[in-house]
Enzyme design. Structure first.
Site, PDB file in Angstrom:
ATOM      1  N   ARG A  68       2.118  -6.280   9.379  1.00 16.92           N
ATOM      2  CA  ARG A  68       1.374  -5.331   9.963  1.00 16.92           C
ATOM      3  C   ARG A  68       2.238  -4.716  11.484  1.00 16.92           C
ATOM      4  NH1 ARG A  68      -4.480  -6.836   7.634  1.00 16.92           N
ATOM      5  NH2 ARG A  68      -4.301  -5.512   5.881  1.00 16.92           N
TER       6      ARG A  68
ATOM      7  N   LYS B   9       0.884  -1.232  -0.122  1.00 15.71           N
ATOM      8  CA  LYS B   9      -0.070  -0.049  -0.084  1.00 15.71           C
ATOM      9  C   LYS B   9       0.969   1.276  -0.166  1.00 15.71           C
ATOM     10  CE  LYS B   9      -3.992  -2.257   2.235  1.00 15.71           C
ATOM     11  NZ  LYS B   9      -5.058  -1.924   3.318  1.00 15.71           N
TER      12      LYS B   9
ATOM     13  N   ARG C 177      -2.354 -14.272   4.819  1.00 19.15           N
ATOM     14  CA  ARG C 177      -3.152 -13.690   5.843  1.00 19.15           C
ATOM     15  C   ARG C 177      -2.138 -13.765   7.063  1.00 19.15           C
ATOM     16  NH1 ARG C 177      -7.358  -9.977   4.594  1.00 19.15           N
ATOM     17  NH2 ARG C 177      -7.500 -10.104   6.895  1.00 19.15           N
TER      18      ARG C 177
ATOM     19  N   ASN D 136      -2.359   0.463   6.500  1.00 17.65           N
ATOM     20  CA  ASN D 136      -1.585  -1.136   7.380  1.00 17.65           C
ATOM     21  C   ASN D 136      -0.954  -1.759   6.269  1.00 17.65           C
ATOM     22  OD1 ASN D 136      -3.731  -1.869   5.666  1.00 17.65           O
ATOM     23  ND2 ASN D 136      -4.951  -2.709   7.237  1.00 17.65           N
TER      24      ASN D 136
ATOM     25  N   GLU E  75      -9.663 -10.831  -7.790  1.00 19.55           N
ATOM     26  CA  GLU E  75      -8.697  -9.665  -7.312  1.00 19.55           C
ATOM     27  C   GLU E  75      -7.599  -9.753  -8.418  1.00 19.55           C
ATOM     28  OE1 GLU E  75      -9.917  -8.981  -2.584  1.00 19.55           O
ATOM     29  OE2 GLU E  75      -8.007  -9.601  -3.459  1.00 19.55           O
TER      30      GLU E  75
ATOM     31  N   THR F 207      -5.709  -6.852  11.101  1.00 20.66           N
ATOM     32  CA  THR F 207      -6.190  -5.419   9.995  1.00 20.66           C
ATOM     33  C   THR F 207      -5.704  -4.267  10.820  1.00 20.66           C
ATOM     34  OG1 THR F 207      -8.236  -6.377   9.477  1.00 20.66           O
ATOM     35  CG2 THR F 207      -7.934  -3.924   9.276  1.00 20.66           C
TER      36      THR F 207
ATOM     37  N   PHE G 189     -15.643   4.193   6.382  1.00 17.83           N
ATOM     38  CA  PHE G 189     -14.294   4.403   6.332  1.00 17.83           C
ATOM     39  C   PHE G 189     -14.041   4.420   4.493  1.00 17.83           C
ATOM     40  CE2 PHE G 189     -13.943   0.007   7.647  1.00 17.83           C
ATOM     41  CZ  PHE G 189     -13.684  -0.564   6.475  1.00 17.83           C
TER      42      PHE G 189
ATOM     43  N   HIS H   5      -2.234  -5.445   1.528  1.00 13.41           N
ATOM     44  CA  HIS H   5      -3.842  -5.971   1.293  1.00 13.41           C
ATOM     45  C   HIS H   5      -3.388  -7.330   0.936  1.00 13.41           C
ATOM     46  CE1 HIS H   5      -7.496  -7.188  -0.256  1.00 13.41           C
ATOM     47  NE2 HIS H   5      -6.836  -7.512  -1.273  1.00 13.41           N
TER      48      HIS H   5
HETATM   49  P1  ADP Z   1      -8.176  -6.562   5.806  1.00 13.57           P
HETATM   50  O1  ADP Z   1      -7.303  -5.716   4.804  1.00 13.57           O
HETATM   51  O2  ADP Z   1      -7.246  -7.063   7.039  1.00 13.57           O
HETATM   52  O3  ADP Z   1      -8.869  -7.778   5.002  1.00 13.57           O
HETATM   53  P2  ADP Z   1     -10.728  -5.150   5.662  1.00 13.57           P
HETATM   54  O4  ADP Z   1     -10.970  -6.145   4.545  1.00 13.57           O
HETATM   55  O5  ADP Z   1     -11.779  -5.356   6.941  1.00 13.57           O
HETATM   56  O6  ADP Z   1      -9.654  -5.802   6.418  1.00 13.57           O
HETATM   57  O7  ADP Z   1     -10.714  -3.835   5.432  1.00 13.57           O
HETATM   58  C1  ADP Z   1     -10.112  -3.423   4.082  1.00 13.57           C
HETATM   59  C2  ADP Z   1      -9.094  -2.260   4.544  1.00 13.57           C
HETATM   60  O8  ADP Z   1     -10.127  -0.955   5.162  1.00 13.57           O
HETATM   61  C3  ADP Z   1      -8.301  -2.326   5.746  1.00 13.57           C
HETATM   62  O9  ADP Z   1      -6.765  -2.935   5.185  1.00 13.57           O
HETATM   63  C4  ADP Z   1      -7.795  -0.938   5.891  1.00 13.57           C
HETATM   64  O10 ADP Z   1      -6.919  -0.305   5.112  1.00 13.57           O
HETATM   65  C5  ADP Z   1      -9.108  -0.315   5.976  1.00 13.57           C
HETATM   66  N1  ADP Z   1     -10.047  -0.317   7.023  1.00 13.57           N
HETATM   67  C6  ADP Z   1     -10.472  -1.508   7.721  1.00 13.57           C
HETATM   68  N2  ADP Z   1     -11.016  -0.993   8.987  1.00 13.57           N
HETATM   69  C7  ADP Z   1     -10.736   0.289   9.047  1.00 13.57           C
HETATM   70  C8  ADP Z   1     -11.346   1.319   9.942  1.00 13.57           C
HETATM   71  N3  ADP Z   1     -12.036   0.972  11.163  1.00 13.57           N
HETATM   72  N4  ADP Z   1     -10.908   2.513   9.819  1.00 13.57           N
HETATM   73  C9  ADP Z   1     -10.069   3.098   8.827  1.00 13.57           C
HETATM   74  N5  ADP Z   1      -9.845   1.956   7.670  1.00 13.57           N
HETATM   75  C10 ADP Z   1     -10.005   0.668   7.858  1.00 13.57           C
HETATM   76 MG    MG Z   2     -10.010  -7.717   3.422  1.00 13.19          MG
END
Ligand code: ADP
Ligand code: MG
Length: 140
Positions: A104, A11, A87, A114, A128, A93, A59, A117
């Site tokens: 992370r 990212k 993962r 973070n 994807e 996350t 968000f 992805h």
């Molecule tokens: P992951 O990337 O671990 O699969 P998610 O699919 O839930 O997590 O979320 C996608 C992305 O959205 C996260 O990697 C992060 O960049 C962002 N994100 C998730 N939750 C939040 C939050 N509460 N506030 C701000 N950004 C968030």
């Molecule tokens: Mg996700």
């Protein structure tokens, strides 16, 4: 265990801090092989389409702002049980909740910025990968 593929993004927070190599090293050390990779600057349209599943979350707008704030590196990773393997090395996350030694925990700035992805299922990995890569760009 079958060799499968997953989709990864390094990212903008990571490219900005010149951590492309550091992230890739951690992926490789976790048993994943980079079989496709390109550095791109996502358009707003690409980011909104990619994260469409999150469009109702509060968000979403900020996430799309962040993902288009600088270059990213999109990758296809291959390895045994690649989705889970990725993962696991990514960590939770929210970096505050991520296990020691994960990408992370080690590198991420915040729950939004973070660093990486990773696809969450084989089915989404295929969707994807197809969103960003043509078959001939993937060389295993
Ligand atoms: P992951 O990337 O671990 O699969 P998610 O699919 O839930 O997590 O979320 C996608 C992305 O959205 C996260 O990697 C992060 O960049 C962002 N994100 C998730 N939750 C939040 C939050 N509460 N506030 C701000 N950004 C968030
Ligand atoms: Mg996700």
């Amino acid at each position: 265990m079958a060799v499968t593929r997953t989709f990864s993004i390094i990212k903008p927070d990571a490219t900005r801090r010149n951590l492309t190599g550091a992230v890739t090293k951690m992926l490789e050390e976790a048993g994943l092989r980079v079989v496709a990779s390109k550095r791109i600057h996502m358009t707003r349209e690409q980011a909104e389409g990619f994260y469409a599943v999150h469009s109702e979350r509060p968000f979403f707008g900020e996430l799309c702002d962040f993902m288009t704030s600088g270059p990213v590196v999109v990758q296809v990773l291959e390895g045994e049980d690649a989705v889970k393997r990725n993962r696991d090395v990514m960590g939770a996350t929210n970096p505050a909740n991520a296990d020691e030694g994960t990408i992370r925990k080690t590198l991420a700035e915040s729950i939004e910025a973070n660093t990486v992805h990773g696809s969450d299922s084989d089915e989404n990995a295929k969707i994807e990968i197809d969103y960003f890569f043509k078959p001939e760009e993937i060389v295993g």
